[in-house]
Design a protein around this motif. Structure first.
Motif, PDB file in Angstrom:
ATOM      1  N   TRP A  70      -4.788   3.623   8.328  1.00 34.31           N
ATOM      2  CA  TRP A  70      -3.989   2.412   8.163  1.00 34.31           C
ATOM      3  C   TRP A  70      -3.926   1.609   9.460  1.00 34.31           C
ATOM      4  O   TRP A  70      -3.752   2.157  10.548  1.00 34.31           O
ATOM      5  CB  TRP A  70      -2.556   2.751   7.764  1.00 34.31           C
TER       6      TRP A  70
ATOM      7  N   ASN B 214       2.062   6.824   3.211  1.00 31.91           N
ATOM      8  CA  ASN B 214       1.696   5.536   2.625  1.00 31.91           C
ATOM      9  C   ASN B 214       1.927   4.445   3.666  1.00 31.91           C
ATOM     10  O   ASN B 214       2.534   4.688   4.719  1.00 31.91           O
ATOM     11  CB  ASN B 214       2.459   5.276   1.319  1.00 31.91           C
ATOM     12  N   TRP B 215       1.459   3.225   3.374  1.00 29.04           N
ATOM     13  CA  TRP B 215       1.476   2.171   4.396  1.00 29.04           C
ATOM     14  C   TRP B 215       2.892   1.857   4.857  1.00 29.04           C
ATOM     15  O   TRP B 215       3.149   1.713   6.054  1.00 29.04           O
ATOM     16  CB  TRP B 215       0.793   0.914   3.863  1.00 29.04           C
TER      17      TRP B 215
ATOM     18  N   LYS C 295      -4.612   0.495  -1.717  1.00 31.67           N
ATOM     19  CA  LYS C 295      -3.301   0.581  -2.347  1.00 31.67           C
ATOM     20  C   LYS C 295      -2.272   1.019  -1.315  1.00 31.67           C
ATOM     21  O   LYS C 295      -2.445   2.049  -0.656  1.00 31.67           O
ATOM     22  CB  LYS C 295      -3.332   1.576  -3.499  1.00 31.67           C
ATOM     23  N   CYS C 296      -1.210   0.250  -1.198  1.00 34.51           N
ATOM     24  CA  CYS C 296      -0.185   0.563  -0.199  1.00 34.51           C
ATOM     25  C   CYS C 296       0.466   1.911  -0.458  1.00 34.51           C
ATOM     26  O   CYS C 296       1.044   2.514   0.458  1.00 34.51           O
ATOM     27  CB  CYS C 296       0.873  -0.534  -0.178  1.00 34.51           C
ATOM     28  N   SER C 297       0.359   2.408  -1.692  1.00 30.33           N
ATOM     29  CA  SER C 297       0.976   3.692  -2.045  1.00 30.33           C
ATOM     30  C   SER C 297       0.099   4.888  -1.682  1.00 30.33           C
ATOM     31  O   SER C 297       0.555   6.034  -1.717  1.00 30.33           O
ATOM     32  CB  SER C 297       1.278   3.730  -3.541  1.00 30.33           C
ATOM     33  N   ASP C 298      -1.175   4.635  -1.327  1.00 30.95           N
ATOM     34  CA  ASP C 298      -2.053   5.737  -0.920  1.00 30.95           C
ATOM     35  C   ASP C 298      -1.595   6.311   0.415  1.00 30.95           C
ATOM     36  O   ASP C 298      -0.964   5.621   1.218  1.00 30.95           O
ATOM     37  CB  ASP C 298      -3.501   5.254  -0.810  1.00 30.95           C
ATOM     38  N   SER C 299      -1.961   7.572   0.668  1.00 33.48           N
ATOM     39  CA  SER C 299      -1.593   8.227   1.928  1.00 33.48           C
ATOM     40  C   SER C 299      -2.788   8.280   2.870  1.00 33.48           C
ATOM     41  O   SER C 299      -3.884   8.700   2.470  1.00 33.48           O
ATOM     42  CB  SER C 299      -1.083   9.639   1.666  1.00 33.48           C
ATOM     43  N   CYS C 300      -2.591   7.833   4.103  1.00 36.05           N
ATOM     44  CA  CYS C 300      -3.651   7.839   5.127  1.00 36.05           C
ATOM     45  C   CYS C 300      -3.024   8.180   6.475  1.00 36.05           C
ATOM     46  O   CYS C 300      -1.810   8.062   6.668  1.00 36.05           O
ATOM     47  CB  CYS C 300      -4.328   6.469   5.231  1.00 36.05           C
TER      48      CYS C 300
END
Length: 360
Positions: A179, A137-138, A113-118
């Protein structure tokens, strides 16, 4: 001089009746998933149906029933830098079609999910890979890399992937997601042709199920399109291109003879639409220019197509297209450049080039 107006009127009349050439479509009344339909079309014809304009759309609708069916438009994965994703290193059962951004874990890629934080890795021209130990997020990671470096990291091949994996492992022993610059957003035709034409139904594409990455014609909508999950099974339409690049280096006369023996003729380019199709296939050529069915008729001081048609649509490169003074000595013929703007140039017919045959 009295004959000149008549000749000009004849020329205009002949140009005005020149028709656009249509791509040939085939309706396959078998239900398959999108990738299965793609494989079938590539084996039996050219590819899943590509539609470049409303003329193509109308031609397609003559060939198909008014049912839901696949065409060859799909969301593609590409790099944030704009480069195409030619090398992919997905993990097991990935991508699963539900998400649009990619992360790396233990050297393999996953859609997330592009909204996840990595955490993430940028690329810098002077420093190379840059590890950023911040959770974003991405989209925020992409903005950070573009503002402070060049962009999120791209991976071109297996060697790049191994270097990136080692780079991450040296700094991230926990094996958490990182990411990379891969995302799925842009729509691309299965045959890789360049066409911006779209015929979406109002409100489409909407990615309603979160994994609608393929395109189908919706029934009872006069051929309008919707994005649909690729795993559904529908009938589909294939297309059959009638232009063939022959990767042999022949003189113009030899190329003409080859096309007439094995196909129909050297290609004539009588419209913007046909030029676009030539541009799509000429990328397969191995020479810098490719013969067309275009020859200089010295006694009339004009260019003609081998089909007998006059040159109504023109796409000459600067300095080309006029009749040279030594026309009869050189026997100038027309070719299309395989790179750059893919405009037409005139060359002595003795040059040995690839060429394009047509089955129209």
């Amino acid at each position: 001089m009295a004959h000149t107006p008549y000749f000009l009127l004849l020329f205009i009349a002949l140009c005005s009746i020149s028709e656009c050439v249509q791509r040939q479509y085939h309706f396959i009344n078998e239900k398959m998933e999108w990738t299965e339909a793609q494989r079938y079309c590539r084996e039996k014809y050219t590819d899943l149906a590509t539609v470049n304009n409303m003329s193509d759309m109308n031609q397609l609708m003559k060939s198909v029933n008014d049912v839901r069916l696949w065409i060859g438009l799909q969301r593609k994965w590409q790099w944030s830098s704009g480069d195409p994703a030619l090398f992919l290193n997905w993990g097991y059962n990935q991508p699963d079609g539900k998400n649009l951004c990619a992360f790396m874990r233990n050297g393999e890629w996953y859609d997330g999910k592009c909204s996840d934080s990595c955490i993430f890795v940028c690329y810098n021209m002077s420093r190379g890979l840059v590890y950023v130990n911040q959770m974003m997020n991405w989209k925020s990671a992409q903005s950070y890399c573009r503002q402070n470096h060049i962009d999120l990291v791209s991976v071109r091949n297996q060697n790049d992937n191994q270097q990136l994996e080692k780079f991450i492992n040296d700094r991230n022993s926990s094996g958490s997601a990182v990411w990379i610059g891969l995302f799925r957003d842009t729509w691309q035709w299965s045959d890789q042709s360049n066409s911006s034409f779209r015929n979406w139904l109002t409100g489409e594409p909407n990615n309603n199920e979160g994994n609608e990455n393929c395109t189908g014609l919706k029934e009872n909508t006069q051929g309008h399109w919707a994005d649909i999950s690729c795993h559904y099974q529908f009938s589909f339409a294939c297309h059959e291109d009638k232009l063939i690049v022959i990767q042999q280096n022949l003189s113009w006369s030899e190329a003409l003879r080859y096309c007439r023996q094995h196909h129909v003729d050297l290609v004539s380019v009588q419209s913007v639409e046909m030029q676009r199709r030539v541009m799509n296939v000429v990328k397969l050529a191995s020479t810098e220019a490719v013969w067309l069915g275009l020859h200089n008729y010295c006694s009339m001081n004009m260019w003609l197509w081998v089909s007998g048609d006059m040159v109504c649509y023109q796409n000459w490169a600067p300095g080309n297209g006029s009749t040279p003074e030594n026309c009869k000595l050189e026997n100038r013929k027309g070719a299309v450049q395989s790179g750059g703007d893919q405009t037409w140039i005139s060359l002595p017919e003795s040059h040995r080039l690839n060429f394009i045959c047509t089955n129209y």
